[in-house]
Design an enzyme around this catalytic site. Structure first.
Site, PDB file in Angstrom:
ATOM      1  N   GLY A 154       0.509  -0.974  -0.259  1.00 24.82           N
ATOM      2  CA  GLY A 154       0.174  -0.384  -0.004  1.00 24.82           C
ATOM      3  C   GLY A 154       0.812   1.511  -0.156  1.00 24.82           C
ATOM      4  O   GLY A 154       0.541   2.126  -0.519  1.00 24.82           O
ATOM      5  N   ASN A 214      -7.696   3.981   9.111  1.00 23.08           N
ATOM      6  CA  ASN A 214      -6.909   2.649   9.716  1.00 23.08           C
ATOM      7  C   ASN A 214      -6.671   2.868  11.320  1.00 23.08           C
ATOM      8  O   ASN A 214      -7.139   2.032  11.978  1.00 23.08           O
ATOM      9  CB  ASN A 214      -5.325   2.402   9.685  1.00 23.08           C
ATOM     10  CG  ASN A 214      -4.778   3.709   9.225  1.00 23.08           C
ATOM     11  OD1 ASN A 214      -4.698   4.781   8.623  1.00 23.08           O
ATOM     12  ND2 ASN A 214      -3.373   4.161   9.973  1.00 23.08           N
ATOM     13  N   GLN A 256      -7.931  -0.203   4.098  1.00 23.93           N
ATOM     14  CA  GLN A 256      -8.397  -0.914   4.655  1.00 23.93           C
ATOM     15  C   GLN A 256     -10.109  -1.679   4.362  1.00 23.93           C
ATOM     16  O   GLN A 256     -10.368  -2.242   4.998  1.00 23.93           O
ATOM     17  CB  GLN A 256      -8.531   0.087   5.998  1.00 23.93           C
ATOM     18  CG  GLN A 256      -7.201   0.682   6.842  1.00 23.93           C
ATOM     19  CD  GLN A 256      -6.547  -0.780   7.541  1.00 23.93           C
ATOM     20  OE1 GLN A 256      -7.312  -1.674   7.386  1.00 23.93           O
ATOM     21  NE2 GLN A 256      -5.887  -0.622   7.761  1.00 23.93           N
ATOM     22  N   SER A 273      -3.444  -3.511  -0.287  1.00 21.97           N
ATOM     23  CA  SER A 273      -2.302  -4.044  -0.136  1.00 21.97           C
ATOM     24  C   SER A 273      -2.981  -4.958   1.041  1.00 21.97           C
ATOM     25  O   SER A 273      -4.022  -6.015   1.482  1.00 21.97           O
ATOM     26  CB  SER A 273      -2.082  -2.873   1.153  1.00 21.97           C
ATOM     27  OG  SER A 273      -1.012  -4.044   2.088  1.00 21.97           O
ATOM     28  N   ALA A 274      -2.109  -6.657   0.335  1.00 18.93           N
ATOM     29  CA  ALA A 274      -2.546  -7.619   0.558  1.00 18.93           C
ATOM     30  C   ALA A 274      -2.851  -8.210   2.404  1.00 18.93           C
ATOM     31  O   ALA A 274      -3.257  -8.627   2.174  1.00 18.93           O
ATOM     32  CB  ALA A 274      -1.605  -8.682  -0.015  1.00 18.93           C
ATOM     33  N   HIS A 275      -1.772  -7.662   2.790  1.00 17.11           N
ATOM     34  CA  HIS A 275      -1.797  -7.680   4.356  1.00 17.11           C
ATOM     35  C   HIS A 275      -3.060  -7.794   5.178  1.00 17.11           C
ATOM     36  O   HIS A 275      -3.265  -7.872   5.937  1.00 17.11           O
ATOM     37  CB  HIS A 275       0.031  -7.913   5.591  1.00 17.11           C
ATOM     38  CG  HIS A 275       0.489  -6.802   5.182  1.00 17.11           C
ATOM     39  ND1 HIS A 275       0.260  -5.669   6.521  1.00 17.11           N
ATOM     40  CD2 HIS A 275       0.144  -5.790   4.350  1.00 17.11           C
ATOM     41  CE1 HIS A 275       1.223  -4.551   6.706  1.00 17.11           C
ATOM     42  NE2 HIS A 275       0.858  -4.253   5.440  1.00 17.11           N
ATOM     43  N   CYS A 284       4.292   4.539  15.083  1.00 14.33           N
ATOM     44  CA  CYS A 284       4.541   4.202  14.039  1.00 14.33           C
ATOM     45  C   CYS A 284       6.181   3.330  13.920  1.00 14.33           C
ATOM     46  O   CYS A 284       5.652   2.129  14.509  1.00 14.33           O
ATOM     47  CB  CYS A 284       5.879   5.379  14.195  1.00 14.33           C
ATOM     48  SG  CYS A 284       6.728   5.944  15.147  1.00 14.33           S
TER      49      CYS A 284
HETATM   50  N1  PLP Z   1      -2.964   2.817   4.238  1.00 18.60           N
HETATM   51  C1  PLP Z   1      -3.623   2.268   4.983  1.00 18.60           C
HETATM   52  C2  PLP Z   1      -4.619   2.975   5.379  1.00 18.60           C
HETATM   53  C3  PLP Z   1      -3.440   1.456   5.955  1.00 18.60           C
HETATM   54  O1  PLP Z   1      -3.973   0.893   6.692  1.00 18.60           O
HETATM   55  C4  PLP Z   1      -1.152   1.035   5.689  1.00 18.60           C
HETATM   56  C5  PLP Z   1      -1.152   0.037   6.782  1.00 18.60           C
HETATM   57  O2  PLP Z   1      -1.039   0.004   7.707  1.00 18.60           O
HETATM   58  C6  PLP Z   1      -0.863   1.196   4.285  1.00 18.60           C
HETATM   59  C7  PLP Z   1      -1.778   2.136   3.552  1.00 18.60           C
HETATM   60  C8  PLP Z   1       0.273   0.323   3.996  1.00 18.60           C
HETATM   61  O3  PLP Z   1      -0.266  -0.260   3.724  1.00 18.60           O
HETATM   62  P1  PLP Z   1       1.506  -1.566   3.671  1.00 18.60           P
HETATM   63  O4  PLP Z   1       1.675  -2.041   4.833  1.00 18.60           O
HETATM   64  O5  PLP Z   1       0.884  -2.734   2.493  1.00 18.60           O
HETATM   65  O6  PLP Z   1       2.289  -0.351   2.753  1.00 18.60           O
END
Ligand code: PLP
Length: 364
Positions: free
Chosen positions: A73, A144, A172, A192-194, A317
């Site tokens: 992401g 998030n 999210q 994002s996959a995870h 963080c």
């Molecule tokens: N955007 C949001 C809203 C997220 O919650 C996160 C991850 O916490 C990200 C972007 C970043 O994704 P990634 O961990 O795959 O880089």
């Protein structure tokens, strides 16, 4: 070895792997897998990538051809923002948007965390005509920290009538509600996959059909020249497996809203020091952001960890250090910006998990 918490309610940080993701990755592991190779191994790898692409596209409501794989992401957000000179974004975005656009104009939010559409309208009105083609509005679909869902349809309508491009971080929201990228009017969106039971280190940028883009990573011209670098075939396979399972599982997240609401109602009735954030807005069913007592987020997270429950501070963080949440600050939460914890259920969370956490929080 460190004791493992038994109950995991920190799924907005990351999720356990879904069994379908594990089996898809196991099948992809082993053979040499460069999808650009023309021999049989390469063609087999290409098939894995394209099947996964189709599954993810189905979950996000777009065509496979409009999906560009990235390393997650963060890269998808950076890639979208890198194409524009002027960025208008909300004050509650993920750090991968906040940090990628330090000079962005920030749309304020109300006390529930929803963007102020009138303020966005004024920002768009004040743009020079010459700046419009190089301007991007980027507002996340769901937050998030609080789970608050933004009025993306209205944001798209405002941006379009101002002749400005629009992007949404859907990281999210994916898998937790039905998404229709193709019908949304958005130009770009990040995944994002995870966060859906896939592996970390793989994600995607969705691109409106026919929309030109410049790439951040240049090289071998993979992903139709939009993102160079040999594809992460194993990660992509896991993303596809997770997306397939998530497609059939959206109802689970709807049911979760009732379990989450039950937890919040119990806290509100049994603790007069409980404060909820974003509860007056439309929210993802899996997320609750709250504070109790005057303990800092860090102390509360540690106390819950000792009680066998893993949640996270409102904002942690990557170094693990907890700082005041910029999201809660933007929501004018005052001292609570440093006291909030985030509870987030996942694909394998059940009602009993929310009940158990409620008991622990009431007893704390
Ligand atoms: N955007 C949001 C809203 C997220 O919650 C996160 C991850 O916490 C990200 C972007 C970043 O994704 P990634 O961990 O795959 O880089």
């Amino acid at each position: 070895m460190a004791r493992q918490p038994q109950l995991y309610l920190d799924n907005n940080a990351t999720t356990p792997l879904r069994p379908d993701a594990v089996s898809a990755m196991q099948l992809a592991m082993g053979p040499p897998s460069n999808p650009s190779s023309v021999h049989g191994y390469g063609r087999a790898a290409r098939m894995i990538v394209e099947e996964a692409r189709a599954e993810i596209a189905m979950l996000a409501g777009c065509r496979g051809a409009d999906l560009v794989f990235t390393s997650g992401g963060t890269e998808a957000n950076n890639l979208a923002l890198s194409m524009f000179d002027t960025i208008i974004t909300s004050a509650v975005e993920h750090d991968s948007v906040m940090q990628a656009a330090p000079d962005a104009k920030r749309i304020p939010v109300d006390s529930e965390g929803r963007v102020d559409l009138a303020a966005l309208g004024e920002m768009l009105d004040s743009l020079d005509d010459a700046a419009r083609p190089r301007t991007l509005v980027s507002v996340m679909t769901a937050n998030n920290e609080t789970g608050v869902i933004q009025p993306v349809d209205e944001i798209v309508a405002l941006a379009k009538s101002a002749g400005v491009t629009v992007h949404s971080d859907m990281v999210q929201a994916l898998g937790k509600q039905h998404l229709d990228f193709a019908g949304s009017g958005l130009d770009f969106a990040s995944l994002s996959a995870h966060k859906i039971g896939g592996p970390a280190g793989v994600g995607a940028l969705l691109v409106r059909p026919g929309r030109a883009m410049t790439s951040l990573l240049r090289g071998g011209g993979q992903e139709q020249g939009r993102r160079s670098g040999t594809e992460n075939v194993i990660g992509i396979a896991g993303f596809g497996g997770a997306a397939k399972a998530a497609f059939d599982d959206i109802a689970h997240y709807r049911a979760m809203a009732a379990w989450r609401d039950g937890l919040e109602a119990r806290l509100a009735s049994q603790r007069n020091d409980a404060v909820l954030f974003g509860a007056g807005a439309d929210r993802l069913g899996n997320t609750s952001c709250l504070s109790i007592e005057d303990r800092s987020s860090e102390t509360l997270v540690m106390a819950l960890d000792l009680a066998g429950v893993a949640v996270s501070a409102g904002a942690a963080c990557s170094s693990g250090k907890v700082h005041e949440s910029h999201v809660l600050k933007a929501m004018k939460a005052g001292v609570h910006a440093g006291r909030a914890i985030r509870i987030s259920g996942g694909w394998n969370s059940g009602e009993a998990d929310f009940e158990r956490l409620a008991e622990v929080l009431v007893a704390l």
